[in-house]
Design a protein around this motif. Structure first.
Motif, PDB file in Angstrom:
ATOM      1  N   MET A  53      63.154 -53.948  25.496  1.00  0.00           N
ATOM      2  CA  MET A  53      63.637 -52.697  26.708  1.00  0.00           C
ATOM      3  C   MET A  53      64.471 -52.468  27.534  1.00  0.00           C
ATOM      4  O   MET A  53      65.301 -52.695  27.737  1.00  0.00           O
ATOM      5  N   GLU A  54      64.935 -51.191  27.187  1.00  0.00           N
ATOM      6  CA  GLU A  54      66.115 -50.421  27.152  1.00  0.00           C
ATOM      7  C   GLU A  54      66.160 -50.715  28.652  1.00  0.00           C
ATOM      8  O   GLU A  54      64.717 -49.690  29.479  1.00  0.00           O
TER       9      GLU A  54
ATOM     10  N   ASP B 174      67.055 -47.524  30.388  1.00  0.00           N
ATOM     11  CA  ASP B 174      66.387 -46.009  30.963  1.00  0.00           C
ATOM     12  C   ASP B 174      64.873 -46.618  30.836  1.00  0.00           C
ATOM     13  O   ASP B 174      64.255 -45.685  31.796  1.00  0.00           O
ATOM     14  N   GLU B 175      64.865 -47.189  30.044  1.00  0.00           N
ATOM     15  CA  GLU B 175      62.911 -46.824  29.859  1.00  0.00           C
ATOM     16  C   GLU B 175      62.353 -47.724  31.133  1.00  0.00           C
ATOM     17  O   GLU B 175      60.784 -47.436  31.377  1.00  0.00           O
ATOM     18  N   TYR B 176      63.110 -49.210  31.414  1.00  0.00           N
ATOM     19  CA  TYR B 176      62.239 -50.059  32.537  1.00  0.00           C
ATOM     20  C   TYR B 176      62.097 -49.704  33.612  1.00  0.00           C
ATOM     21  O   TYR B 176      61.431 -49.202  34.767  1.00  0.00           O
TER      22      TYR B 176
ATOM     23  N   ALA C  98      62.164 -45.789  33.859  1.00  0.00           N
ATOM     24  CA  ALA C  98      60.860 -45.211  33.718  1.00  0.00           C
ATOM     25  C   ALA C  98      60.129 -45.309  33.735  1.00  0.00           C
ATOM     26  O   ALA C  98      58.975 -44.745  34.565  1.00  0.00           O
ATOM     27  N   VAL C  99      59.383 -46.491  33.505  1.00  0.00           N
ATOM     28  CA  VAL C  99      58.225 -47.128  33.420  1.00  0.00           C
ATOM     29  C   VAL C  99      57.949 -47.662  34.633  1.00  0.00           C
ATOM     30  O   VAL C  99      56.784 -47.739  35.444  1.00  0.00           O
TER      31      VAL C  99
END
Length: 169
Positions: free
Chosen positions: A1-2, A4-6, A8-9
């Motif tokens: 997981m990148e 930015d994704e982390y 966001a989540v």
């Protein structure tokens, strides 16, 4: 997981944890930001861990503990003086604004046009009638109907046996 994704989540979850720990929304955001900044610096290593969120969560908890040990010497909370009136909730203003736009959009085209010409363009009845090619009395009646429709959309119907605000002295 990148990264930015982390964020966001899990970003809001970190802020909520910070709030539960500190009891202050601003401090919670600072704790979450601190944890995310430290995690970002070492993201390749953090990303490879079995549970990256546990590591970032631990950074946040440690930052909170460190701040409480310091006694928050860098910041001193100040009591907010009571102003005697409460500030309106911005969310309710947005909801009311949205409801008004929906009610306006639901009007028949002529009623919507008359309302817009009267209250947005600030035209009088004669100018509205001239713009639409109708009689002035028709413009007044159409405006009256449109306002009644908006009021009906804004004020929910009152059940029998109960009184509304308009019925009270």
């Amino acid at each position: 997981m990148e990264f930015d994704e982390y964020v966001a989540v899990r970003g809001q979850q970190l802020v909520r944890l910070g709030y539960v720990l500190s009891g202050d929304h601003h401090r919670a955001e600072d704790l979450a930001q601190h944890a995310l900044m430290n995690a970002y610096r070492h993201w390749r290593r953090v990303q490879g861990m079995d549970d990256p969120h546990a590591y970032v969560r631990r950074i946040l908890v440690n930052a909170h503990i460190s701040a409480t040990r310091r006694g928050s010497s860098r910041e001193t909370p100040v009591a907010v003086a009571a102003s005697g009136h409460s500030e309106p909730d911005p969310a309710s203003a947005l909801a009311e604004h949205d409801a008004m736009w929906r009610a306006l959009a639901a009007l028949p085209p002529r009623e919507r046009t008359v309302l817009i010409l009267r209250y947005y363009e600030d035209l009088d009845h004669a100018s509205i009638a001239a713009a639409l090619g109708i009689k002035e009395s028709t413009a007044r009646a159409t405006l009256h109907r449109a306002l009644a429709s908006l009021r009906a959309a804004h004020d929910p119907p009152v059940a029998k046996g109960t009184s509304s605000e308009h019925d009270r002295p």
